[in-house]
Scaffold this active site. Structure first.
Site, PDB file in Angstrom:
ATOM      1  N   ASP A 164      41.132  51.351  35.271  1.00 14.75           N
ATOM      2  CA  ASP A 164      41.963  50.162  35.477  1.00 14.75           C
ATOM      3  C   ASP A 164      43.087  50.510  36.435  1.00 14.75           C
ATOM      4  OD1 ASP A 164      40.724  48.195  34.098  1.00 14.75           O
ATOM      5  OD2 ASP A 164      42.355  47.826  32.680  1.00 14.75           O
ATOM      6  N   TYR A 179      43.203  40.791  37.940  1.00 13.49           N
ATOM      7  CA  TYR A 179      43.774  41.789  37.033  1.00 13.49           C
ATOM      8  C   TYR A 179      44.968  41.209  36.264  1.00 13.49           C
ATOM      9  CZ  TYR A 179      45.627  46.269  35.442  1.00 13.49           C
ATOM     10  OH  TYR A 179      46.076  47.302  34.659  1.00 13.49           O
TER      11      TYR A 179
END
Length: 625
Positions: A103, A305
């Site tokens: 991530d 995101y």
């Protein structure tokens, strides 16, 4: 062979498909010169106290403060994790290169760096940095891989945070448990959770200690319109009655009619906190539920995101917006296209580009949360609601301002002035995006009702009979925190800030990160420090006693925690030394230990009835936030 490592199996499979690693193996995918493997979030953690020395295994005041000369990491004790790590280790030790596909944030950087360290990877490492999981974004990301060294400051900030939380959490939890928990009640203390609990406890005490006071409001109805005395509240009933007698039976005269035109800009795009606030207000969703839902939407490629704290887009996103709008135009829900009529007015001409939406200087790692334009399928009810909020917010920022007229009418009766105001929407502008929608935040729906309260036409000098009233009211205590208002308080280090731009300026000193706040609130529930009463967050007797027993301001001050958070951001931006941050925390915990040990009072926290006497559950390893 190039080894790619993602944070979840589902993400790894998407990446593998794009880069041609289509052959399934045990714990990884292979093909086209790549091996794509994955973690399950954290595989490694900081070592526990007893891993450094056996004398730290037993909880003892004499061992405090526990400060290892050098912090180390270890694999989490779980068979599934150990099996997957063995696969990763074997692949990495034979690799020609590694691509970190974790991530794209502080936590993602920490997770993968620790795994690479533990696997003793020696080959060059590149970083995949993307803001959405669409096929296009993944392909583009692989064409623009960065050297891992560019993200060293991000890793240092994550590492400093983890070490800081260990130093404070491990030491303060043992210290308070042994000193005040009668060695039977674990008193969990954390750098973020304790100031957050203090916010709730202090608000509750304000409410409990609040003594309502009466006041009187003088108003009158003239031509079916409520006018209120501009003098404000009467704290004395006799004074109110005196004014009432003065105006009783005398004519009401309009002294001024003023009409002003105004504009209201569209709401800014969502960051994680503002999305969590709206989902809580509108749908009663907890911060954690909202985070989990928007994370799923991201992983399914429908939104970008989510763990972000900016409400801006970088300028390079502007050329992609028409394509996103085109995708939204085609979205179907139950056979209807809910966004087609909203997108249509924006078609056929360039989308407006304003600094309120596009400002590269306000974007660091990631931009605001927006839809990707990928048409969603099979959404759950909660996913649909959260997606709808994100979509409407995105569309609305390209709409014109809402135009309204504010009418103010002043009148008087025998020298006593009265006022009435009304708002009329002249052109809804961006608010049209929210017409017939449940996506408008509750606070804005209430505002909307006020805005639609239009007044009859009044003329200066007109006069006539009226019906005065003197109403007794009482002052009210501040409201209990709910998750929405607590998130806002955490964002601004406990200060109540309604103004969007001022709030944005204070974010650097907030308590915790946007991505961690939901977990902190859940931790307070799990530790039985707070509970829910409908939407209210209420501190339990244990939570109140814990805050009462903490005399060391360092542990519960929102301001100080906010300053620590600012230092962590500065480490990320290479404006603060990580070693200095850790050394300051070491000094602080030493001072706290000495203060508590010197306390000769007999203060104790009541042992909870539902925890068996003598049984102690250690808090989660690794320190607590």
């Amino acid at each position: 062979m190039i080894v790619c490592i993602a944070e979840k199996p589902s993400v790894a499979k998407d990446i593998a498909r794009i880069i041609g690693a289509t052959s399934s193996k045990d714990g990884y995918m292979e093909g086209n010169g790549y091996q794509v493997t994955w973690t399950f979030g954290h595989l490694c953690t900081l070592k526990e106290p007893h891993d450094y020395t056996p004398m730290w295994k037993a909880w003892s005041l004499s061992a405090l403060p526990m400060i290892p000369p050098r912090f180390g990491i270890k694999l989490i004790d779980d068979k599934g994790i150990q099996k997957q790590f063995a696969v990763i280790e074997r692949l990495m030790q034979a690799a020609d290169g590694i691509i970190n596909c974790g991530d794209a944030g502080q936590e993602g950087e920490l997770i993968q760096r620790w795994v690479m360290q533990k696997a003793q990877a020696k080959c060059p490492v590149k970083r995949l940095w993307i803001s959405s999981m669409t096929d296009e974004a993944i392909r583009e990301g692989f064409q623009k891989l960065k050297d891992q060294q560019e993200y060293q400051p991000l890793y240092m900030a994550g590492l400093s945070r983890a070490i800081g939380d260990w130093i404070l959490g491990m030491n303060a939890t043992r210290l308070y448990t042994l000193k005040y928990g009668q060695n039977r009640q674990v008193l969990s203390i954390g750098r973020v959770q304790t100031p957050t609990l203090a916010l709730i406890v202090n608000r509750q005490k304000e409410i409990d200690n609040f003594k309502p006071e009466p006041y009187w409001v003088l108003s009158t109805i003239y031509r079916e319109t409520l006018f209120t005395a501009t003098k404000g509240k009467f704290t004395n009933k006799e004074e109110g009655e005196k004014s009432f007698e003065i105006i009783k039976g005398k004519p009401f005269t309009v002294t001024k009619v003023e009409k002003k035109n105004g504009k209201e800009q569209p709401k800014q795009l969502y960051d994680l906190t503002s999305l969590q606030v709206d989902c809580n207000r509108k749908y009663g969703m907890s911060a954690e539920m909202t985070l989990n839902t928007i994370q799923t939407l991201y992983e399914r490629k429908f939104t970008t995101y989510p763990r972000v704290d900016t409400q801006y887009l970088s300028d390079d996103i502007y050329p992609k917006c028409p394509q996103i709008m085109n995708g939204l135009y085609q979205v179907k829900v139950a056979g209807t296209a809910p966004y087609a009529d909203l997108v249509r007015p924006l078609g056929g001409k360039p989308l407006p580009k304003t600094k309120r939406v596009f400002d590269t200087s306000k974007v660091t790692d990631h931009h605001a949360i927006i839809p990707t334009g990928v048409i969603p399928q099979n959404l759950s009810d909660f996913e649909r609601r959260v997606y709808d909020l994100v979509v409407r917010r995105f569309i609305s920022v390209f709409y014109p301002d809402c135009k309204f007229a504010t009418t103010t009418v002043l009148g008087e009766v025998d020298g006593i002035e009265f006022k009435a105001t009304g708002k009329e929407i002249l052109d809804p502008g961006w608010r049209a995006v929210y017409a017939q929608s449940s996506a408008l935040p509750v606070a804005d729906e209430e505002k909307k009702e006020d805005e639609e309260k239009t007044l009859p036409s009044f003329v200066k000098g007109e006069s006539g009979p009226h019906e005065p009233t003197l109403t007794e009211k009482q002052t009210t205590p501040p409201p209990y925190y709910n998750e929405a208002s607590l998130l806002r308080a955490m964002e601004t280090a406990g200060k109540f800030v309604e103004d969007e731009e001022l709030r944005a300026a204070m974010k650097e000193n907030g308590i915790g990160r946007p991505s961690s706040r939901a977990g902190i609130i859940e931790t307070l529930f799990k530790r039985n420090y707070i509970r829910r009463e409908k939407k209210r967050l209420v501190a339990t007797p244990t939570g109140i006693e814990l805050i009462d027993i903490i005399k060391e301001e360092l542990l519960k001050s929102c301001e100080l925690t906010g300053i620590w958070e600012k230092k962590l951001r500065d480490i990320e931006h290479q404006q603060y030394d990580p070693a200095q941050f850790v050394n300051e925390l070491k000094e602080q915990i030493t001072a706290i230990v000495n203060q508590v040990l010197a306390d000769n009072s007999n203060r104790r926290v009541t042992v909870m009835a539902d925890q068996p006497s003598g049984k102690r559950t250690k808090p989660k390893q690794g320190g607590t936030q």
